[in-house]
Design a protein around this motif. Structure first.
Motif, PDB file in Angstrom:
ATOM      1  N   PHE A  92       0.814  -1.214   0.000  1.00 57.46           N
ATOM      2  CA  PHE A  92       0.000   0.000   0.000  1.00 57.46           C
ATOM      3  C   PHE A  92       0.853   1.272   0.000  1.00 57.46           C
ATOM      4  O   PHE A  92       0.452   2.285  -0.539  1.00 57.46           O
ATOM      5  CB  PHE A  92      -0.939   0.037   1.216  1.00 57.46           C
ATOM      6  CG  PHE A  92      -2.116  -0.873   1.089  1.00 57.46           C
ATOM      7  CD1 PHE A  92      -3.241  -0.489   0.368  1.00 57.46           C
ATOM      8  CD2 PHE A  92      -2.102  -2.120   1.677  1.00 57.46           C
ATOM      9  CE1 PHE A  92      -4.332  -1.331   0.235  1.00 57.46           C
ATOM     10  CE2 PHE A  92      -3.184  -2.968   1.555  1.00 57.46           C
ATOM     11  CZ  PHE A  92      -4.301  -2.583   0.833  1.00 57.46           C
ATOM     12  N   PHE A 111      -1.435   8.308   4.245  1.00 58.22           N
ATOM     13  CA  PHE A 111      -2.405   8.263   3.151  1.00 58.22           C
ATOM     14  C   PHE A 111      -2.834   9.636   2.642  1.00 58.22           C
ATOM     15  O   PHE A 111      -3.706   9.725   1.775  1.00 58.22           O
ATOM     16  CB  PHE A 111      -3.639   7.462   3.575  1.00 58.22           C
ATOM     17  CG  PHE A 111      -3.387   5.974   3.635  1.00 58.22           C
ATOM     18  CD1 PHE A 111      -3.196   5.244   2.476  1.00 58.22           C
ATOM     19  CD2 PHE A 111      -3.349   5.318   4.843  1.00 58.22           C
ATOM     20  CE1 PHE A 111      -2.970   3.872   2.524  1.00 58.22           C
ATOM     21  CE2 PHE A 111      -3.130   3.947   4.908  1.00 58.22           C
ATOM     22  CZ  PHE A 111      -2.934   3.228   3.743  1.00 58.22           C
ATOM     23  N   ARG A 143      -7.361   1.880  -3.115  1.00 54.43           N
ATOM     24  CA  ARG A 143      -5.899   1.911  -3.120  1.00 54.43           C
ATOM     25  C   ARG A 143      -5.292   0.514  -3.261  1.00 54.43           C
ATOM     26  O   ARG A 143      -4.099   0.340  -3.047  1.00 54.43           O
ATOM     27  CB  ARG A 143      -5.409   2.536  -1.807  1.00 54.43           C
ATOM     28  CG  ARG A 143      -5.724   3.991  -1.733  1.00 54.43           C
ATOM     29  CD  ARG A 143      -5.874   4.504  -0.302  1.00 54.43           C
ATOM     30  NE  ARG A 143      -6.276   5.907  -0.348  1.00 54.43           N
ATOM     31  CZ  ARG A 143      -7.517   6.314  -0.567  1.00 54.43           C
ATOM     32  NH1 ARG A 143      -8.483   5.443  -0.727  1.00 54.43           N
ATOM     33  NH2 ARG A 143      -7.800   7.601  -0.616  1.00 54.43           N
TER      34      ARG A 143
END
Length: 169
Positions: A92, A111, A143
């Motif tokens: 991620f 993020f 994502r």
């Protein structure tokens, strides 16, 4: 319910949707009500994974910890957590996770600004774990990286260590 010797708290665990199970081990929700009572030091043993935690006062990424994790619970509150599988957070963020070892980093630092709406939505759904999970899963799906084969290898290694008492380091 009773959690860790504290009779005024509860812990609930929830499975991820199948499409996110490669990355997410589980969701967890801890609630406590210590109003009129002394604070309680809650401690957990380390596990080699990242947790994303949204609380009433903060939202953060908790990197892998190498010692016991301790937090002082006071008043009344809730923590909603996402326990990722060992090695599964790297796809991620695509940065060395050693940067997060023994650190707690604001969710927005990881993020970006999009995390603000996620935090507000999870807090607004307090007490409704299925709705919180649905919102978090939508955020992660937006994502979603490709499945990284190294995650499977890390999970197998961690499982071997957990199951084999002779492995000590």
């Amino acid at each position: 319910s009773r959690t860790g010797g504290l009779s005024c708290s509860s812990l609930a665990r929830h499975e991820p949707s199948p499409d996110l199970a490669f990355f997410v081990e589980r969701y967890w929700v801890v609630r406590w009500d210590l109003r009129g009572r002394a604070p309680y030091l809650s401690e957990t043993l380390p596990h080699p994974c990242v947790n994303v935690v949204i609380e009433d006062e903060r939202a953060a990424v908790h990197g892998v910890v190498t010692t016991r994790f301790a937090i002082l619970l006071e008043g009344e509150g809730q923590a909603f957590g996402i326990k990722l599988r060992p090695g599964a957070f790297h796809p991620f963020v695509q940065r060395p996770l050693v940067e997060l070892t023994d650190r707690v980093v604001p969710l927005a630092d990881v993020f970006g600004p999009a995390s603000g709406a996620l935090i507000a939505d999870v807090r607004a759904r307090r007490g409704d774990a299925p709705a919180q999970i649905a919102r978090v899963e939508a955020f992660f799906r937006e994502r979603l990286p490709a499945a990284d084969p190294s995650v499977d290898e890390v999970v197998r290694i961690v499982q071997l260590v957990l199951e084999s008492r002779e492995v000590t380091r």
